[in-house]
Design an enzyme around this catalytic site. Structure first.
Site, short mmCIF file in Angstrom:
data_model
loop_
_atom_site.label_atom_id
_atom_site.label_comp_id
_atom_site.label_asym_id
_atom_site.label_seq_id
_atom_site.Cartn_x
_atom_site.Cartn_y
_atom_site.Cartn_z
CG ASP A 10 2.93 46.77 -42.44
OD1 ASP A 10 4.07 46.67 -42.56
OD2 ASP A 10 2.11 46.17 -41.81
CD GLU A 41 -1.99 43.64 -40.53
OE1 GLU A 41 -2.56 42.62 -40.20
OE2 GLU A 41 -1.42 44.33 -39.69
CG ASN A 42 -3.46 47.81 -40.91
OD1 ASN A 42 -4.21 47.25 -40.30
ND2 ASN A 42 -1.89 47.45 -40.43
CG ASN A 69 -2.00 41.95 -36.09
OD1 ASN A 69 -1.04 42.37 -36.82
ND2 ASN A 69 -2.38 42.90 -35.04
CG HIS A 70 -4.97 44.50 -37.79
ND1 HIS A 70 -5.70 44.68 -36.60
CD2 HIS A 70 -3.75 45.34 -37.53
CE1 HIS A 70 -4.90 45.50 -35.73
NE2 HIS A 70 -4.05 45.63 -36.17
CG HIS A 151 2.36 41.11 -39.44
ND1 HIS A 151 2.41 42.11 -40.09
CD2 HIS A 151 1.42 41.60 -38.54
CE1 HIS A 151 1.58 43.05 -40.10
NE2 HIS A 151 0.88 42.68 -38.94
CG HIS A 176 3.02 44.27 -35.99
ND1 HIS A 176 1.52 44.44 -36.11
CD2 HIS A 176 3.25 44.49 -34.83
CE1 HIS A 176 1.08 44.43 -35.00
NE2 HIS A 176 2.03 44.60 -34.13
#
Length: 261
Positions: A10, A41-42, A69-70, A151, A176
């Site tokens: 990540d 995702e972040n 999830n983001h 994730h 995650h």
């Protein structure tokens, strides 16, 4: 022939992107990397992914991006997800844009990539086990080299999925939690696995955020403004070596490099 695939954990906010820019070019050369995947995702301020951040990561040498999830936290993603080398969790609603798996054509042949979200301690989504299997069988019609970004929060769920699809994919890489685990291994069926590859971001933080706001939330129990930590970061990744023809993993190596000040 063997193939070396680097999976980067990540990428968190500006510090994570700066770390990628600084370290990745030499890393790709040192390990003779054929293909590079990263969870992003972040990557934009710790929440979601903007087009500018995606471009920066891809220009640094990453070939493909996965989400989690983001995925939708930065609304700009809706404008470019269908035209970029990105997968979002396959077990999200099929009415959402983007795709959950795909086949990429490379110099060493086709490579399949799947993104799946867990359900334990996570927002509702479709059954990850059934969804993963469905996508795996579809991809195996075109390639035996398949990499799964799972994730998920719960370690048991991650290990269970990896065991469930062992021998059907090249690797299952957990993302995650932002906390790297030291359980990288080759499962009995030939699938490489790690519970969580960890975060590419500031380690002197609380999963990428400045400590004060997170601590206050736990102590006081009231909402806080979370801000990404901003200092030298650590790149966490795994290098998976696989047989080009069978797709079987022959080695998995955990990599952790501090970018320095």
């Amino acid at each position: 022939m063997s193939v070396n695939v680097l999976f980067i954990g990540d990428i968190f906010a500006k510090s994570g992107r700066s770390c990628i820019n600084k370290l990745l070019p030499d890393l790709l050369k040192e390990y003779n990397v054929d293909y590079c995947i990263a969870n992003a995702e972040n990557a934009s301020h710790g929440r979601g992914l903007s087009m500018a951040a995606a471009d920066e990561i891809l220009e640094a040498g990453v070939d493909f991006l996965t989400l989690g999830n983001h995925a939708w936290n930065n609304k700009e993603i809706f404008d470019f997800i269908d035209s970029y080398p990105i997968v979002r969790p396959a077990n999200f609603s099929p009415d959402l844009p983007g795709k959950g798996s795909c086949v990429q054509v490379t110099e060493f042949g086709n490579i399949g990539i799947i993104n799946i979200c867990g359900r334990v301690y996570m927002d509702p989504c479709d059954n990850p086990f059934e969804c993963a299997l469905k996508h795996i069988y579809k991809l195996r019609e075109k390639t035996s080299l398949i990499f799964v970004d799972f994730h998920a929060e719960a370690t048991a769920e991650k290990i269970a999925l990896a065991s469930y699809i062992d021998g059907l994919v090249t690797a299952v890489i957990g993302t995650h939690t932002h906390v790297a685990t030291s359980d990288e291994r080759i499962l009995p069926g030939g699938t490489a696995f790690i519970t969580d590859v960890g975060m590419t971001g500031v380690q002197d933080s609380i999963i990428g955020m400045k400590k004060t706001g997170v601590i206050n939330k736990f102590v006081l129990g009231i909402p806080q403004v979370f801000e990404p930590a901003s200092s030298a970061a650590t790149l966490n990744a795994v290098l998976i070596t696989a047989d080009e023809n069978s797709g079987t993993a022959v080695d998995i190596k955990r990599i952790s490099i501090y970018s320095g000040k």
